[in-house]
Design a protein around this motif. Structure first.
Motif, PDB file in Angstrom:
ATOM      1  N   MET A 234     -39.411  27.775  32.686  1.00 35.53           N
ATOM      2  CA  MET A 234     -40.274  27.088  33.270  1.00 35.53           C
ATOM      3  C   MET A 234     -40.939  27.994  34.468  1.00 35.53           C
ATOM      4  O   MET A 234     -40.660  28.337  34.987  1.00 35.53           O
ATOM      5  N   VAL A 235     -42.946  28.278  34.243  1.00 35.52           N
ATOM      6  CA  VAL A 235     -43.405  29.215  35.014  1.00 35.52           C
ATOM      7  C   VAL A 235     -44.717  28.639  35.546  1.00 35.52           C
ATOM      8  O   VAL A 235     -44.951  27.131  35.272  1.00 35.52           O
ATOM      9  N   GLU A 236     -44.772  28.545  36.566  1.00 39.44           N
ATOM     10  CA  GLU A 236     -46.542  27.823  37.597  1.00 39.44           C
ATOM     11  C   GLU A 236     -46.944  28.165  37.222  1.00 39.44           C
ATOM     12  O   GLU A 236     -47.163  29.308  36.939  1.00 39.44           O
ATOM     13  N   ASN A 237     -48.297  27.414  36.630  1.00 37.06           N
ATOM     14  CA  ASN A 237     -49.146  27.588  36.552  1.00 37.06           C
ATOM     15  C   ASN A 237     -50.144  26.764  36.860  1.00 37.06           C
ATOM     16  O   ASN A 237     -50.311  25.140  36.123  1.00 37.06           O
ATOM     17  N   ALA A 238     -51.857  26.854  37.095  1.00 37.96           N
ATOM     18  CA  ALA A 238     -52.709  26.167  37.889  1.00 37.96           C
ATOM     19  C   ALA A 238     -53.769  26.385  36.576  1.00 37.96           C
ATOM     20  O   ALA A 238     -54.539  24.471  36.946  1.00 37.96           O
ATOM     21  N   ASP A 239     -53.841  26.776  35.861  1.00 40.99           N
ATOM     22  CA  ASP A 239     -54.594  26.926  35.432  1.00 40.99           C
ATOM     23  C   ASP A 239     -54.209  25.447  33.726  1.00 40.99           C
ATOM     24  O   ASP A 239     -55.513  25.126  32.864  1.00 40.99           O
ATOM     25  N   VAL A 240     -53.212  25.293  33.713  1.00 43.44           N
ATOM     26  CA  VAL A 240     -53.185  24.309  33.101  1.00 43.44           C
ATOM     27  C   VAL A 240     -52.261  23.084  32.664  1.00 43.44           C
ATOM     28  O   VAL A 240     -51.841  22.938  34.047  1.00 43.44           O
ATOM     29  N   ASP A 241     -52.639  22.137  32.280  1.00 43.41           N
ATOM     30  CA  ASP A 241     -51.776  20.855  32.107  1.00 43.41           C
ATOM     31  C   ASP A 241     -50.206  21.124  32.115  1.00 43.41           C
ATOM     32  O   ASP A 241     -49.741  21.780  32.287  1.00 43.41           O
ATOM     33  N   PRO A 242     -49.113  20.458  33.508  1.00 43.86           N
ATOM     34  CA  PRO A 242     -47.703  20.535  33.653  1.00 43.86           C
ATOM     35  C   PRO A 242     -46.584  20.370  32.301  1.00 43.86           C
ATOM     36  O   PRO A 242     -47.565  19.563  31.305  1.00 43.86           O
ATOM     37  N   ASN A 243     -46.189  20.875  32.016  1.00 42.04           N
ATOM     38  CA  ASN A 243     -45.062  21.047  30.645  1.00 42.04           C
ATOM     39  C   ASN A 243     -46.516  21.158  28.982  1.00 42.04           C
ATOM     40  O   ASN A 243     -45.735  20.396  28.368  1.00 42.04           O
ATOM     41  N   THR A 244     -47.137  22.543  29.446  1.00 40.86           N
ATOM     42  CA  THR A 244     -47.776  22.436  28.568  1.00 40.86           C
ATOM     43  C   THR A 244     -46.816  24.132  27.851  1.00 40.86           C
ATOM     44  O   THR A 244     -47.300  24.960  28.938  1.00 40.86           O
ATOM     45  N   VAL A 245     -46.564  24.270  26.745  1.00 35.94           N
ATOM     46  CA  VAL A 245     -46.500  25.747  26.225  1.00 35.94           C
ATOM     47  C   VAL A 245     -47.346  26.433  26.638  1.00 35.94           C
ATOM     48  O   VAL A 245     -48.456  26.842  26.545  1.00 35.94           O
TER      49      VAL A 245
ATOM     50  N   MET B 184     -38.809  28.113  20.784  1.00 37.66           N
ATOM     51  CA  MET B 184     -37.931  28.528  21.568  1.00 37.66           C
ATOM     52  C   MET B 184     -38.840  29.277  22.573  1.00 37.66           C
ATOM     53  O   MET B 184     -40.566  30.375  22.140  1.00 37.66           O
ATOM     54  N   VAL B 185     -39.298  28.326  23.811  1.00 34.10           N
ATOM     55  CA  VAL B 185     -41.555  28.559  24.145  1.00 34.10           C
ATOM     56  C   VAL B 185     -40.508  28.592  25.916  1.00 34.10           C
ATOM     57  O   VAL B 185     -39.926  28.257  26.400  1.00 34.10           O
ATOM     58  N   MET B 186     -42.104  28.934  26.180  1.00 33.77           N
ATOM     59  CA  MET B 186     -41.961  28.770  27.873  1.00 33.77           C
ATOM     60  C   MET B 186     -43.089  27.816  28.072  1.00 33.77           C
ATOM     61  O   MET B 186     -44.209  27.761  27.651  1.00 33.77           O
ATOM     62  N   VAL B 187     -42.986  27.365  29.393  1.00 36.78           N
ATOM     63  CA  VAL B 187     -43.384  25.611  29.631  1.00 36.78           C
ATOM     64  C   VAL B 187     -43.584  25.982  31.069  1.00 36.78           C
ATOM     65  O   VAL B 187     -43.247  26.724  32.027  1.00 36.78           O
ATOM     66  N   SER B 188     -44.704  25.659  31.232  1.00 35.23           N
ATOM     67  CA  SER B 188     -45.689  25.098  32.169  1.00 35.23           C
ATOM     68  C   SER B 188     -45.224  24.456  33.448  1.00 35.23           C
ATOM     69  O   SER B 188     -44.486  23.038  33.115  1.00 35.23           O
ATOM     70  N   LYS B 189     -45.698  24.725  34.565  1.00 35.64           N
ATOM     71  CA  LYS B 189     -45.209  23.737  35.978  1.00 35.64           C
ATOM     72  C   LYS B 189     -45.829  23.833  36.601  1.00 35.64           C
ATOM     73  O   LYS B 189     -46.869  24.433  36.780  1.00 35.64           O
ATOM     74  N   ALA B 190     -46.320  22.793  37.692  1.00 37.34           N
ATOM     75  CA  ALA B 190     -47.203  22.177  38.406  1.00 37.34           C
ATOM     76  C   ALA B 190     -46.976  23.492  39.654  1.00 37.34           C
ATOM     77  O   ALA B 190     -45.862  23.324  40.250  1.00 37.34           O
ATOM     78  N   PRO B 191     -47.891  24.148  40.319  1.00 37.75           N
ATOM     79  CA  PRO B 191     -47.258  24.593  41.392  1.00 37.75           C
ATOM     80  C   PRO B 191     -46.826  24.235  42.237  1.00 37.75           C
ATOM     81  O   PRO B 191     -47.621  23.192  42.855  1.00 37.75           O
ATOM     82  N   ALA B 192     -46.066  24.611  43.418  1.00 37.32           N
ATOM     83  CA  ALA B 192     -45.243  23.753  44.356  1.00 37.32           C
ATOM     84  C   ALA B 192     -46.507  24.045  45.554  1.00 37.32           C
ATOM     85  O   ALA B 192     -46.925  24.917  45.640  1.00 37.32           O
ATOM     86  N   THR B 193     -46.473  22.921  46.220  1.00 35.94           N
ATOM     87  CA  THR B 193     -47.660  22.554  47.105  1.00 35.94           C
ATOM     88  C   THR B 193     -46.866  23.251  48.718  1.00 35.94           C
ATOM     89  O   THR B 193     -45.536  23.503  49.339  1.00 35.94           O
ATOM     90  N   ASP B 194     -47.658  24.636  49.459  1.00 35.91           N
ATOM     91  CA  ASP B 194     -47.440  24.886  50.677  1.00 35.91           C
ATOM     92  C   ASP B 194     -47.200  24.400  51.947  1.00 35.91           C
ATOM     93  O   ASP B 194     -47.614  23.740  52.526  1.00 35.91           O
ATOM     94  N   LYS B 195     -45.995  23.588  52.386  1.00 34.38           N
ATOM     95  CA  LYS B 195     -45.977  22.706  53.429  1.00 34.38           C
ATOM     96  C   LYS B 195     -46.469  23.128  53.974  1.00 34.38           C
ATOM     97  O   LYS B 195     -46.322  22.425  55.327  1.00 34.38           O
TER      98      LYS B 195
END
Length: 205
Positions: free
Chosen positions: A161-172, A191-202
């Motif tokens: 799973m890779v952070e990616n702000a350009d696509v919705d989370p859970n996108t291949v 077998m896929v690589m899936v996007s996840k929402a970028p972590a917010t910087d606290k």
């Protein structure tokens, strides 16, 4: 015998005949009533037999209909079993061919396409790959390439799973290995690589 005695005897005979006739007239209706009762009893017996036969016919008809329905169910189940067997008989064989297809695709991907000496061999590999893909495709084997689609755990296998702000989370984002279906049923998940929402910087808050 005097005339008076003969007359008296004649009267006695006539009286006896009249009495006999009267008895016959009295007994005759009894005979008629007895015959009528017998006919009624016979009709009642026949009616009962008809009802019994009708009930038996109805029961036999129901049994026949149930037998026909059961036979149709058996025929339908057998046809479904044969259809399933025919549809998925190649699953095991297809799974044996998929690694070969993977190897041909990998060889084409890694080959030096600028090398003129390798071009004839590369063309041969490409033709072999297309031939194999066409052969398995005739039997219902299709590629699962979900790039850009939402992740489906029933058809895809997430390898990272890779952070990616350009696509919705859970996108291949990327297909690391193609998946395959046989007549709509997954025989190998992609077998896929899936996007996840970028972590917010606290620290920014």
């Amino acid at each position: 015998m005097s005339a008076e005695e003969q007359k008296a005897q004649q009267q006695n005979v006539e009286a006896e005949q009249a009495a006999a006739t009267s008895e016959q007239e009295v007994e005759q209706p009894q005979v008629e009533v007895s015959d009528e009762q017998m006919m009624l009893d016979q009709l009642a017996a026949l009616s009962s037999q008809v009802e019994t036969l009708q009930q038996q016919v109805s029961e036999e008809k129901d049994r026949a209909l149930r037998a026909v329905a059961e036979q149709e169910n058996i025929r339908r189940r057998a046809a479904q079993d044969v259809e399933k067997a025919n549809k998925f008989a190649l699953e095991r064989f297809a799974n044996e061919l998929l690694p070969v297809i993977d190897s041909l695709e990998r060889a084409i991907e890694l080959a030096d396409k600028e090398n003129d000496e390798l071009k004839p061999m590369l063309e041969g590999i490409e033709l072999t790959l297309k031939s194999m893909q066409g052969a398995v495709g005739k039997f219902g084997v299709e590629v699962v390439d979900p790039t850009g689609q939402s992740f489906d755990p029933n058809r895809h296998q997430a390898m990272s799973m890779v952070e990616n702000a350009d696509v919705d989370p859970n996108t291949v984002l990327h297909v690391m290995q193609k998946g395959y279906e046989l007549n709509g049923r997954v025989i190998r998940p992609a077998m896929v690589m899936v996007s996840k929402a970028p972590a917010t910087d606290k620290s920014e808050s």
